[in-house]
Design a protein around this motif. Structure first.
Motif, short mmCIF file in Angstrom:
data_model
loop_
_atom_site.label_atom_id
_atom_site.label_comp_id
_atom_site.label_asym_id
_atom_site.label_seq_id
_atom_site.Cartn_x
_atom_site.Cartn_y
_atom_site.Cartn_z
N ASN A 59 3.33 -71.32 19.93
CA ASN A 59 1.95 -71.58 19.49
C ASN A 59 1.02 -70.42 19.81
O ASN A 59 0.02 -70.22 19.11
CB ASN A 59 1.42 -72.87 20.13
CG ASN A 59 2.09 -74.10 19.56
OD1 ASN A 59 2.63 -74.08 18.46
ND2 ASN A 59 2.09 -75.18 20.32
N SER A 60 1.33 -69.64 20.84
CA SER A 60 0.51 -68.47 21.15
C SER A 60 1.05 -67.23 20.45
O SER A 60 0.56 -66.12 20.69
CB SER A 60 0.44 -68.25 22.66
OG SER A 60 1.73 -67.98 23.17
N ASN A 61 2.05 -67.40 19.60
CA ASN A 61 2.63 -66.33 18.77
C ASN A 61 3.39 -65.29 19.59
O ASN A 61 3.57 -64.16 19.15
CB ASN A 61 1.54 -65.67 17.92
CG ASN A 61 2.10 -64.99 16.70
OD1 ASN A 61 3.15 -65.38 16.19
ND2 ASN A 61 1.42 -63.98 16.22
N LEU A 62 3.82 -65.67 20.81
CA LEU A 62 4.56 -64.73 21.65
C LEU A 62 6.06 -64.74 21.35
O LEU A 62 6.76 -63.82 21.75
CB LEU A 62 4.32 -65.03 23.13
CG LEU A 62 2.91 -64.70 23.60
CD1 LEU A 62 2.69 -65.24 25.01
CD2 LEU A 62 2.66 -63.20 23.55
N ILE A 63 6.53 -65.79 20.68
CA ILE A 63 7.92 -65.81 20.24
C ILE A 63 7.98 -66.24 18.78
O ILE A 63 7.10 -66.96 18.30
CB ILE A 63 8.84 -66.71 21.09
CG1 ILE A 63 8.45 -68.19 21.00
CG2 ILE A 63 8.89 -66.24 22.54
CD1 ILE A 63 9.46 -69.14 21.61
N LEU A 64 9.01 -65.77 18.12
CA LEU A 64 9.29 -66.16 16.75
C LEU A 64 10.64 -66.88 16.76
O LEU A 64 11.54 -66.48 17.49
CB LEU A 64 9.35 -64.94 15.84
CG LEU A 64 8.11 -64.05 15.85
CD1 LEU A 64 8.38 -62.76 15.09
CD2 LEU A 64 6.93 -64.80 15.26
#
Length: 111
Positions: A59-64
């Motif tokens: 959700n914080s875009n730190l992982i895909l």
């Protein structure tokens, strides 16, 4: 006083505030890992808790996340961390460096 308000950055700070999530990011910095491999890093907390940590990181875009059949592959997304570092952190490090250089200069002056 400068006020800092960026809700996207706030979600990144909150995500990396937890040691388990930092451990996950450290593991992913070595290369993609399946969710099962990440769960194995934390036998004391179980799969459900690890999945919650992964949700926060996603959700914080730190992982895909990429799915291959039944396997969920997790990849680090370094761009948000770089943005935070090049913004807020770098600005403060530069200020500290300037202060240290001024202090050094004052200390070296002959009276």
């Amino acid at each position: 006083m400068v006020t800092y308000q960026n809700t996207n950055d706030d979600s990144i700070w909150k995500a990396i505030a937890d040691g388990k999530r930092r451990t996950i990011l450290d593991a992913l910095s070595q290369g993609p890992k399946s969710t099962g491999e990440l769960v194995d890093l934390f036998p004391q907390i179980g799969r459900t808790a690890v999945l919650k940590h992964l949700d926060i990181l996603q959700n914080s875009n730190l992982i895909l996340i990429k799915r291959e059949g039944r396997v969920r592959w997790n990849h680090i997304n370094i761009a948000p961390l770089q943005a935070v570092c090049s913004g807020w952190i770098l600005r403060h490090v530069e200020g500290i460096t300037t202060s240290i250089e001024s202090l050094k200069s004052l200390a070296e002056q002959d009276d």
